[in-house]
Each structure stands twice: as structure tokens, then as C-alpha cells.
Design a protein around this motif. Structure first.
Motif, PDB file in Angstrom:
ATOM      1  N   GLU A 187      -4.241   1.293   4.501  1.00 21.70           N
ATOM      2  CA  GLU A 187      -4.750   0.867   3.382  1.00 21.70           C
ATOM      3  C   GLU A 187      -6.350   1.256   3.354  1.00 21.70           C
ATOM      4  N   GLU A 211      15.095  -0.201   7.338  1.00 24.44           N
ATOM      5  CA  GLU A 211      14.339  -1.298   6.323  1.00 24.44           C
ATOM      6  C   GLU A 211      12.927  -1.123   6.564  1.00 24.44           C
ATOM      7  N   ARG A 264      11.584   1.809   4.743  1.00 26.58           N
ATOM      8  CA  ARG A 264      11.239   1.312   3.327  1.00 26.58           C
ATOM      9  C   ARG A 264      10.411   0.446   3.058  1.00 26.58           C
ATOM     10  N   GLN A 265       9.879  -0.489   3.771  1.00 31.17           N
ATOM     11  CA  GLN A 265       9.017  -1.499   3.623  1.00 31.17           C
ATOM     12  C   GLN A 265       7.559  -0.673   3.782  1.00 31.17           C
ATOM     13  N   TYR A 266       7.232   0.302   4.652  1.00 36.50           N
ATOM     14  CA  TYR A 266       6.093   1.119   4.760  1.00 36.50           C
ATOM     15  C   TYR A 266       6.035   2.027   3.657  1.00 36.50           C
ATOM     16  N   PHE A 267       7.079   2.686   3.302  1.00 37.94           N
ATOM     17  CA  PHE A 267       6.827   3.647   2.039  1.00 37.94           C
ATOM     18  C   PHE A 267       6.644   2.718   0.593  1.00 37.94           C
ATOM     19  N   GLU A 268       7.209   1.621   0.562  1.00 34.35           N
ATOM     20  CA  GLU A 268       7.077   0.679  -0.605  1.00 34.35           C
ATOM     21  C   GLU A 268       5.410   0.389  -0.500  1.00 34.35           C
ATOM     22  N   ARG A 269       4.898   0.075   0.542  1.00 30.47           N
ATOM     23  CA  ARG A 269       3.584  -0.583   0.433  1.00 30.47           C
ATOM     24  C   ARG A 269       2.468   0.569   0.628  1.00 30.47           C
ATOM     25  N   GLY A 320       3.249   3.965   0.066  1.00 35.01           N
ATOM     26  CA  GLY A 320       3.699   5.150  -0.883  1.00 35.01           C
ATOM     27  C   GLY A 320       3.364   6.672  -0.419  1.00 35.01           C
TER      28      GLY A 320
END
Length: 157
Positions: free
Chosen positions: A56, A130, A133-138, A140
Motif C-alpha cells: 500500500e 482464502e 482472495r484477501q490479498y486481492f480484495e485489499r 487489487g
């Protein structure tokens, strides 16, 4: 952390000045901390947010609403440094996740108020899908598994 992130931004700027077609992938440990009790919940929440922080910062996504802004101020990161990252945002092309049986932790309180950090039993883990998915969601960004392993040994029987 600040110096490593800044080094990544500045080195990537130099690389793309010579090779504009270059693509950057960085790896992350792909971890998760489960809170076993209320005494460790705030700590687990903070380190679960912190696992995304390097990416980030590099991408210029640490603004006034970031969940770790107060913590960053506490550890001495200035508003000027955060502004520098926003002004020099360098979203990475691909995030490589490392995933091992010990990638998920269980935090629990000791009787004396200390912290126990142990590997979450594999049958209770979220698992690599999972976590990706969390890393991608956060973040992108496209993901790959950069490193992985499985429990057991390499002996041929």
C-alpha cells in the motif's frame, strides 16, 4: 519499512526509465493471524492490516482513512513521508504470495498477559485460496503463488 518501500519505488523508477516494458513482481509472506481470545484481538487486527502495508505504501494508498494511520504516526512516519508515497505511487504489476503450513498463526494470551504466537493447526486454517482472495480484495493486483510447501518429509518410502 519506510526505507525499503522508498527504495522499491525509486529503483523501479530507474528500471522503467531504461526498460519501460519491464514488469515488477514482489513477494509477500502471505500470512494471517487468528485471534484465539479477546486479549489478543486488537493485536491480531493490527498485524493483519500490516501485512498489506508495504504494498500500500508503494502504491501510494496510505491516506487519511488508512486503518494503520495512527500506528504509523506512533512509530514516527511523518505526514511528509506518506505524502511522498502518494505523489510517487508505483502500483506493482503482480504480487507473489508465499504460502506454507506455518503461514497462519494463532495468537493467544498467556496467563501473565504475554502473547503466544503459534502455528494454527492446518485443519483450522483459512488456506491459501482464502488468503489470496484477501490479498486481492485489499490490493487489487494480479496474484501468483511465488513459494509454497506442504507438511511432511521428502523421504521416499
Amino acid at each position: 519499512m519506510e526505507h525499503v518501500a522508498r527504495g522499491l519505488v525509486e529503483s523501479w523508477r530507474e528500471i522503467t526509465a531504461v526498460r519501460p516494458d519491464a514488469r515488477c513482481m514482489t513477494s509477500d509472506t502471505g500470512e494471517f493471524w487468528h485471534a484465539a481470545d479477546d486479549g489478543v484481538r486488537a493485536h491480531a487486527d493490527r498485524i493483519n492490516h500490516r501485512r498489506f502495508l508495504m504494498h500500500e505504501l508503494v502504491a501510494g494508498r496510505v491516506g487519511p482513512e488508512h486503518p494503520l494511520l495512527g500506528w504509523l504516526r506512533e512509530i514516527g512516519m511523518s505526514d511528509g513521508s506518506r505524502r511522498w508515497f502518494r505523489e510517487h505511487a508505483t502500483p506493482l504489476d503482480v504480487i507473489g504470495l508465499d504460502h506454507y503450513p506455518h503461514s497462519e498463526h494463532r495468537l493467544r494470551s498467556r496467563e501473565d498477559g504475554g502473547l503466544i504466537d503459534e502455528t494454527m493447526p492446518i485443519e483450522l486454517q483459512h488456506g491459501p485460496g482464502e488468503l489470496a482472495r484477501q490479498y486481492f480484495e485489499r490490493l487489487g493486483r494480479p496474484m501468483i503463488f511465488a513459494e509454497t510447501g506442504a507438511p511432511g518429509d521428502d523421504q521416499v518410502k
